[in-house]
Write a protein that holds these residues in place. Structure first.
Motif, PDB file in Angstrom:
ATOM      1  N   UNK A   4       0.808  -1.210   0.000  1.00 40.62           N
ATOM      2  CA  UNK A   4       0.000   0.000   0.000  1.00 40.62           C
ATOM      3  C   UNK A   4       0.847   1.268   0.000  1.00 40.62           C
ATOM      4  N   UNK A   5       2.154   1.131   0.204  1.00 42.64           N
ATOM      5  CA  UNK A   5       3.027   2.304   0.197  1.00 42.64           C
ATOM      6  C   UNK A   5       3.232   2.765  -1.241  1.00 42.64           C
ATOM      7  N   UNK A   6       2.747   3.936  -1.559  1.00 44.94           N
ATOM      8  CA  UNK A   6       2.821   4.457  -2.915  1.00 44.94           C
ATOM      9  C   UNK A   6       3.460   5.837  -2.880  1.00 44.94           C
ATOM     10  N   UNK A   7       4.503   6.018  -3.699  1.00 49.07           N
ATOM     11  CA  UNK A   7       5.147   7.325  -3.788  1.00 49.07           C
ATOM     12  C   UNK A   7       5.213   7.728  -5.258  1.00 49.07           C
ATOM     13  N   UNK A   8       5.327   9.040  -5.485  1.00 47.02           N
ATOM     14  CA  UNK A   8       5.450   9.577  -6.837  1.00 47.02           C
ATOM     15  C   UNK A   8       6.801  10.260  -6.960  1.00 47.02           C
ATOM     16  N   UNK A   9       7.517   9.958  -8.028  1.00 44.95           N
ATOM     17  CA  UNK A   9       8.830  10.566  -8.209  1.00 44.95           C
ATOM     18  C   UNK A   9       9.235  10.564  -9.679  1.00 44.95           C
ATOM     19  N   UNK A  10      10.189  11.427 -10.008  1.00 47.78           N
ATOM     20  CA  UNK A  10      10.752  11.442 -11.344  1.00 47.78           C
ATOM     21  C   UNK A  10      11.817  10.350 -11.427  1.00 47.78           C
TER      22      UNK A  10
END
Length: 276
Positions: A4-10
């Motif tokens: 469930x750990x969701x991150x957004x990154x380039x």
């Protein structure tokens, strides 16, 4: 990091790999990717690519076309949604299938193949239903299309993209398996491909095949043209109608004379119920 750990990154495109998944064979023609690449050049990437950590880099879970278009557009890095921790090959494949099966633009053939592949990985239809948040009935219906006893003719129509209605496909399969349906199903398939009929007509044909033969159906009725100038039975008369080959095929597929007899009976009953 949990599922469930969701991150957004380039993420640099050089660190992203595209693994084989249920969407690989569809929607990846160069023309459509070029069109998407031109849009990305002008407007940027409007929807992040979904990836998972894999073998020191990242593997695409959803967004294969976008990834290829970004490469074609000359981008060096893209915005990504990173899901879960390091994902092994089998688990990565399972996550890819789940993500792709949740997309609304999948064809019936792709959906059925994805469900079958998911079953091979998790072992039980109930687990497939759980992962896809679908009912057991939904899973069973889509598994049936890829089953060994499913009609080859109907499956070919599904695989060619000419039928994306699982209920219609299942009904056509039932007709193909019916003792009296082998000749009827060919006409129905041709009409479905031509867009002449829909699910309701196919269902009506199956119900007609399953209905018990009405009295007088076998052997027919006297049409009054026999030797000796005998007349048709009192209260009955013969009506002849000429049909084109196309309409004749439609008529036979609907159930022919038996279907027409039933429709006339329904009409007569409806008229008797009208107020005087």
């Amino acid at each position: 990091m949990s599922e469930r750990s969701i991150i957004t990154q380039m993420i640099p495109l050089s660190r992203i790999t595209i693994a084989q998944n249920v969407r690989t064979s569809t929607g990846l023609d160069k023309a459509s990717i070029k069109e998407l690449a031109d849009s990305i050049k002008e407007l940027g990437l409007l929807q992040p690519i979904i990836v998972a950590e894999h073998e020191g880099g990242f593997a695409v879970i959803a967004g294969q076309r976008r990834t290829l278009a970004c490469q074609m557009a000359g981008l060096t890095e893209v915005l990504c949604i990173v899901r879960g921790a390091e994902t092994g090959g089998e688990e990565l494949k399972a996550v890819q299938i789940v993500e792709n099966l949740k997309r609304e633009n999948l064809g019936l053939s792709e959906t059925c193949e994805g469900v079958r592949e998911m079953l091979a990985m998790v072992g039980k239809p109930a687990e497939v239903a759980k992962r896809l948040s679908k009912s057991s009935a939904w899973v069973s219906k889509h598994l049936s299309v890829t089953g060994p006893t499913f009609s080859a003719d109907v499956r070919d129509m599904v695989n060619s993209g000419q039928c994306n209605d699982v209920e219609m496909a299942l009904t056509l399969n039932q007709i193909a398996k019916h003792p009296k349906g082998s000749t009827v199903v060919a006409h129905l398939i041709a009409q479905v491909k031509a867009g002449l009929i829909g699910r309701a007509k196919v269902r009506a044909t199956l119900e007609q095949l399953k209905a018990p033969a009405e009295e007088g159906e076998e052997g027919g009725e006297d049409d009054g043209d026999g030797e000796g100038g005998e007349q048709a039975p009192k209260g009955k008369q013969t009506i002849s109608v000429e049909l084109s080959a196309e309409l004749a095929a439609v008529f036979e597929a609907a159930g022919g004379a038996t279907w027409l007899r039933k429709q006339l009976k329904k009409l007569a009953e409806a008229q008797r119920e009208l107020p005087v």
